[in-house]
Write an enzyme that holds these catalytic residues in place. Structure first.
Site, PDB file in Angstrom:
ATOM      1  N   ASP A 273     -58.083  26.027 -31.099  1.00 42.56           N
ATOM      2  CA  ASP A 273     -57.979  24.581 -30.872  1.00 42.56           C
ATOM      3  C   ASP A 273     -59.161  23.883 -31.552  1.00 42.56           C
ATOM      4  OD1 ASP A 273     -56.553  22.428 -29.096  1.00 42.56           O
ATOM      5  OD2 ASP A 273     -58.697  22.075 -28.836  1.00 42.56           O
ATOM      6  N   ILE A 274     -58.879  22.771 -32.234  1.00 43.55           N
ATOM      7  CA  ILE A 274     -59.943  22.014 -32.906  1.00 43.55           C
ATOM      8  C   ILE A 274     -60.744  21.247 -31.854  1.00 43.55           C
ATOM      9  CG2 ILE A 274     -60.472  20.265 -34.650  1.00 43.55           C
ATOM     10  CD1 ILE A 274     -57.757  20.885 -35.937  1.00 43.55           C
ATOM     11  N   GLU A 316     -53.130  19.968 -32.371  1.00 41.96           N
ATOM     12  CA  GLU A 316     -54.271  20.550 -33.084  1.00 41.96           C
ATOM     13  C   GLU A 316     -54.521  21.990 -32.689  1.00 41.96           C
ATOM     14  OE1 GLU A 316     -56.094  18.209 -29.578  1.00 41.96           O
ATOM     15  OE2 GLU A 316     -54.368  18.053 -30.911  1.00 41.96           O
TER      16      GLU A 316
END
Length: 401
Positions: A273-274, A316
């Protein structure tokens, strides 16, 4: 004189009947193989059917055969499959087994699921798979010549001297063989190479004629399969990142988990996950956010192994499926992905400053962190959540039970 004419007439009739019976057998064989090719659109299965038809005793009856296809760049011929015994003793054993089990062409074709793994383990198959020959002449040798000419070529002792040193002989030493182009819409898309190295039976003009008829059908079947696969791939790709989409992730996860259980091998999963991505979108706008997603997707692809499946899980969040990867292996890949993203400078345009971006990663492995797909995903997700709680920009794995 009358008796001689009558005997000649009877003899001519016998020859015609023999020729008719042979023609019927050829048509029947071609029909069976063609019918088998129309039962599937999966390329690997079609290639197996084609070479089974070429090499089976109830098919065209060659001892060995190889199949090459033009690659996506249209610059190389790649070895895709080879079927045939590695030596004479193995050949006798296989033919004896087929005779004892009274296996016809349908039986052999339908044995794909059982025999494909065995074929992939053979020395001959792996030699063929290692071949990548340029289609440009003279670099590609025999294969390039036949591919570009679009005509079959019968190699015999009296003309082989002209091709001494050809790279094909390194994997296919033979005194006599035939190379047939595979065609679709008058355009070559591959080649079949076949010989009778063990029985030493000469390749006749009739053998080549029937093989050419078969190759025309095979070329079209391959073209249709490749078109189907391109369409299928497009349907399972994420439009923004060009990664596999969530639906394909679920499918591949099921398939790889089943394979891992069948072969008692490992399977690992990365969830990524960003960090703080909502802030980037709010600050720069969704268009710039999309550019970041596309760049990060590229970094994940470049940092993963060739056999890994990289997917956009949603928003994301990304997922990577790693076949045959134990916990120590997945941690190496995950850390490489994290470090490569951290080291990258993301430029968002002249109106925005360059920016460093980080990701949090959770990993899980079968069988120690889960024995079902749901358990594996939950374990990787929980590890990802732990990475976030620990300060982000790190790799975490589930605690040891």
């Amino acid at each position: 004189m009358e008796n001689q004419d009558k005997a000649r007439t009877i003899n001519d009739q016998d020859v015609l009947l023999e020729q008719l019976a042979k023609a019927r057998q050829e048509l029947s064989t071609l029909y069976e193989i063609s019918n088998a090719m129309h039962k599937t659109l999966a390329l690997d299965e079609i290639l197996f059917i084609i070479l089974t038809g070429v090499t089976s005793h109830s098919g065209l009856g060659f001892n060995r055969a190889m199949l090459f296809l033009l690659d996506s760049s249209a610059k190389f011929l790649e070895g895709r499959i080879g079927i045939g015994p590695d030596n004479g003793e193995e050949a006798k054993r296989i033919w004896r087994l087929i005779d004892e089990q009274k296996m016809d062409l349908d039986d052999l074709v339908n044995s794909y699921a059982q025999t494909h793994e065995v074929i992939k383990g053979s020395k001959f198959f792996n030699q063929v798979k290692s071949v990548r020959m340029p289609v440009k002449e003279p670099d590609g040798g025999i294969l390039a010549k036949v591919f570009n000419d679009g005509m079959p070529f019968h190699f015999k002792k009296d003309n082989l001297q002209s091709f001494t040193g050809d790279p094909l002989f390194a994997i296919f030493p033979s005194d006599e063989f035939v190379v047939i182009p595979l065609k679709a819409k008058d355009r070559s898309n591959g080649l079949i190479v076949a010989d009778n190295i063990f029985t030493k039976r000469s390749i006749t003009k009739d053998d080549i004629r029937v093989l050419m008829m078969f190759a025309n059908q095979a070329g079209m079947a391959i073209e249709n399969s490749q078109l189907y696969e391109r369409t299928l791939i497009k349907a399972h790709k994420d439009a923004l990142t060009d990664l596999w989409n969530h639906g394909y992730f679920q499918y591949v996860c099921d398939e790889e988990l089943r394979r891992a259980k069948d072969h008692m091998s490992y399977l690992s999963l990365i969830m990524l996950d960003i960090d703080n991505f909502k802030n980037y979108n709010d600050t720069w706008g969704h268009q710039k956010g999309d550019e970041i997603l596309a760049r990060i997707s590229q970094i994940i692809m470049e940092s993963s192994r060739k056999i890994d499946k990289v997917c956009r899980y949603g928003g994301e969040e990304f997922a990577v499926i790693l076949p045959d990867a134990a916990k120590r292996d997945v941690l190496v890949v995950a850390e490489r992905i994290r470090a490569n993203i951290e080291q990258c400078t993301f430029t968002t345009g002249t109106d925005h400053p360059s920016q460093k971006i980080t990701v949090s990663i959770g990993v899980a492995s079968f069988p120690e962190n889960g024995k079902t797909k749901l358990e594996l995903i939950r374990a990787a997700d929980a590890a990802l959540y732990d990475a976030k709680k620990q300060g982000k920009n790190r790799v975490a794995c589930p605690p040891v039970p």
